[in-house]
Write a protein that holds these residues in place. Structure first.
Motif, PDB file in Angstrom:
ATOM      1  N   ARG A  23      29.570  45.601  26.661  1.00  0.00           N
ATOM      2  CA  ARG A  23      28.617  45.322  25.573  1.00  0.00           C
ATOM      3  C   ARG A  23      27.379  44.590  26.075  1.00  0.00           C
ATOM      4  N   TYR A  24      27.558  43.672  27.000  1.00  0.00           N
ATOM      5  CA  TYR A  24      26.422  42.923  27.531  1.00  0.00           C
ATOM      6  C   TYR A  24      25.504  43.822  28.353  1.00  0.00           C
ATOM      7  N   SER A  25      26.070  44.841  28.997  1.00  0.00           N
ATOM      8  CA  SER A  25      25.247  45.720  29.830  1.00  0.00           C
ATOM      9  C   SER A  25      24.154  46.394  29.016  1.00  0.00           C
ATOM     10  N   PHE A  26      24.441  46.730  27.755  1.00  0.00           N
ATOM     11  CA  PHE A  26      23.416  47.359  26.916  1.00  0.00           C
ATOM     12  C   PHE A  26      22.291  46.381  26.601  1.00  0.00           C
ATOM     13  N   LEU A  27      22.623  45.127  26.362  1.00  0.00           N
ATOM     14  CA  LEU A  27      21.587  44.127  26.129  1.00  0.00           C
ATOM     15  C   LEU A  27      20.770  43.892  27.396  1.00  0.00           C
ATOM     16  N   TRP A  28      21.438  43.855  28.529  1.00  0.00           N
ATOM     17  CA  TRP A  28      20.765  43.621  29.800  1.00  0.00           C
ATOM     18  C   TRP A  28      19.858  44.805  30.150  1.00  0.00           C
ATOM     19  N   LEU A  29      20.355  46.024  29.965  1.00  0.00           N
ATOM     20  CA  LEU A  29      19.567  47.209  30.290  1.00  0.00           C
ATOM     21  C   LEU A  29      18.416  47.414  29.315  1.00  0.00           C
ATOM     22  N   ASN A  30      18.574  46.969  28.091  1.00  0.00           N
ATOM     23  CA  ASN A  30      17.535  47.141  27.075  1.00  0.00           C
ATOM     24  C   ASN A  30      16.226  46.488  27.507  1.00  0.00           C
ATOM     25  N   ASP A  31      16.303  45.349  28.181  1.00  0.00           N
ATOM     26  CA  ASP A  31      15.094  44.657  28.635  1.00  0.00           C
ATOM     27  C   ASP A  31      14.516  45.275  29.897  1.00  0.00           C
ATOM     28  N   ARG A  32      15.298  46.036  30.636  1.00  0.00           N
ATOM     29  CA  ARG A  32      14.856  46.525  31.935  1.00  0.00           C
ATOM     30  C   ARG A  32      14.507  48.010  31.964  1.00  0.00           C
ATOM     31  N   LEU A  33      15.020  48.769  31.019  1.00  0.00           N
ATOM     32  CA  LEU A  33      14.739  50.201  30.979  1.00  0.00           C
ATOM     33  C   LEU A  33      13.879  50.545  29.774  1.00  0.00           C
ATOM     34  N   PRO A  34      12.759  51.199  29.984  1.00  0.00           N
ATOM     35  CA  PRO A  34      11.956  51.617  28.833  1.00  0.00           C
ATOM     36  C   PRO A  34      12.583  52.850  28.177  1.00  0.00           C
ATOM     37  N   PHE A  35      12.618  52.859  26.866  1.00  0.00           N
ATOM     38  CA  PHE A  35      13.139  54.005  26.131  1.00  0.00           C
ATOM     39  C   PHE A  35      11.980  54.844  25.615  1.00  0.00           C
ATOM     40  N   SER A  36      12.191  56.144  25.606  1.00  0.00           N
ATOM     41  CA  SER A  36      11.173  57.019  25.031  1.00  0.00           C
ATOM     42  C   SER A  36      11.194  56.847  23.509  1.00  0.00           C
ATOM     43  N   GLU A  37      10.168  57.340  22.871  1.00  0.00           N
ATOM     44  CA  GLU A  37      10.094  57.264  21.404  1.00  0.00           C
ATOM     45  C   GLU A  37      11.273  57.981  20.762  1.00  0.00           C
ATOM     46  N   ARG A  38      11.666  59.087  21.371  1.00  0.00           N
ATOM     47  CA  ARG A  38      12.763  59.878  20.833  1.00  0.00           C
ATOM     48  C   ARG A  38      14.083  59.099  20.873  1.00  0.00           C
ATOM     49  N   VAL A  39      14.376  58.479  22.004  1.00  0.00           N
ATOM     50  CA  VAL A  39      15.611  57.702  22.145  1.00  0.00           C
ATOM     51  C   VAL A  39      15.573  56.485  21.221  1.00  0.00           C
ATOM     52  N   ALA A  40      14.426  55.821  21.141  1.00  0.00           N
ATOM     53  CA  ALA A  40      14.296  54.668  20.249  1.00  0.00           C
ATOM     54  C   ALA A  40      14.539  55.072  18.795  1.00  0.00           C
ATOM     55  N   GLY A  41      14.071  56.247  18.418  1.00  0.00           N
ATOM     56  CA  GLY A  41      14.320  56.753  17.062  1.00  0.00           C
ATOM     57  C   GLY A  41      15.795  57.002  16.811  1.00  0.00           C
ATOM     58  N   TRP A  42      16.480  57.547  17.811  1.00  0.00           N
ATOM     59  CA  TRP A  42      17.926  57.782  17.688  1.00  0.00           C
ATOM     60  C   TRP A  42      18.687  56.472  17.578  1.00  0.00           C
ATOM     61  N   LEU A  43      18.284  55.483  18.358  1.00  0.00           N
ATOM     62  CA  LEU A  43      18.977  54.198  18.333  1.00  0.00           C
ATOM     63  C   LEU A  43      18.848  53.503  16.978  1.00  0.00           C
ATOM     64  N   LYS A  44      17.745  53.744  16.285  1.00  0.00           N
ATOM     65  CA  LYS A  44      17.572  53.146  14.956  1.00  0.00           C
ATOM     66  C   LYS A  44      18.511  53.755  13.920  1.00  0.00           C
ATOM     67  N   LEU A  45      19.030  54.938  14.194  1.00  0.00           N
ATOM     68  CA  LEU A  45      19.931  55.615  13.257  1.00  0.00           C
ATOM     69  C   LEU A  45      21.384  55.191  13.401  1.00  0.00           C
ATOM     70  N   ILE A  46      21.716  54.478  14.450  1.00  0.00           N
ATOM     71  CA  ILE A  46      23.114  54.116  14.713  1.00  0.00           C
ATOM     72  C   ILE A  46      23.739  53.277  13.599  1.00  0.00           C
ATOM     73  N   PRO A  47      23.076  52.232  13.063  1.00  0.00           N
ATOM     74  CA  PRO A  47      23.728  51.458  11.993  1.00  0.00           C
ATOM     75  C   PRO A  47      24.068  52.293  10.758  1.00  0.00           C
ATOM     76  N   ALA A  48      23.146  53.147  10.343  1.00  0.00           N
ATOM     77  CA  ALA A  48      23.422  53.986   9.164  1.00  0.00           C
ATOM     78  C   ALA A  48      24.553  54.961   9.452  1.00  0.00           C
ATOM     79  N   THR A  49      24.590  55.497  10.654  1.00  0.00           N
ATOM     80  CA  THR A  49      25.652  56.418  11.030  1.00  0.00           C
ATOM     81  C   THR A  49      27.004  55.714  11.042  1.00  0.00           C
ATOM     82  N   ALA A  50      27.028  54.489  11.515  1.00  0.00           N
ATOM     83  CA  ALA A  50      28.280  53.731  11.546  1.00  0.00           C
ATOM     84  C   ALA A  50      28.787  53.467  10.129  1.00  0.00           C
ATOM     85  N   ILE A  51      27.884  53.121   9.220  1.00  0.00           N
ATOM     86  CA  ILE A  51      28.286  52.865   7.835  1.00  0.00           C
ATOM     87  C   ILE A  51      28.844  54.138   7.196  1.00  0.00           C
TER      88      ILE A  51
END
Length: 106
Positions: free
Chosen positions: A21-49
């Motif tokens: 779990r920490y690796s995702f927080l650590w990588l988030n600051d070091r790897l730039p995400f494309s707009e497409r991936v960032a858009g997908w990541l915003k959908l995760i909470p709604a998908t989980a619900i």
């Protein structure tokens, strides 16, 4: 299994889960995400619900009866709130309030 083995399994599992779990927080600051991936990541909470709520409706045969009316109405209210307001917190709150009120007075 001995108590020592169980303790080591718990310690290693805890450490592995934390590092994963920490690796995702650590990588988030070091790897730039494309707009497409960032858009997908915003959908995760709604998908989980949705993945938690929909199976409860599918598994419950009473949803389409009078006993299941509060669940169905609460789901309808929650869906409308999420669609119009785009707020997961407000959706959960109003969905639960609707369900509780209908159960109390229905």
């Amino acid at each position: 299994m001995s108590e020592t083995t169980i303790l080591w399994v718990l310690i290693i599992s805890t450490l592995g889960t934390f590092l994963l779990r920490y690796s995702f927080l650590w990588l988030n600051d070091r790897l730039p995400f494309s707009e497409r991936v960032a858009g997908w990541l915003k959908l995760i909470p709604a998908t989980a619900i949705v993945s938690l709520i929909v199976p409860a409706f599918i598994a419950s045969p009473s949803v389409l009866t009078a006993e299941g009316a509060p669940k169905l109405c609460a789901a309808f209210v929650a869906t409308l709130v999420m669609w119009k307001m785009r707020s997961a917190t407000l959706m959960l709150l109003l969905g639960m309030v609707t369900y509780c009120l209908l159960r109390a007075f229905g």
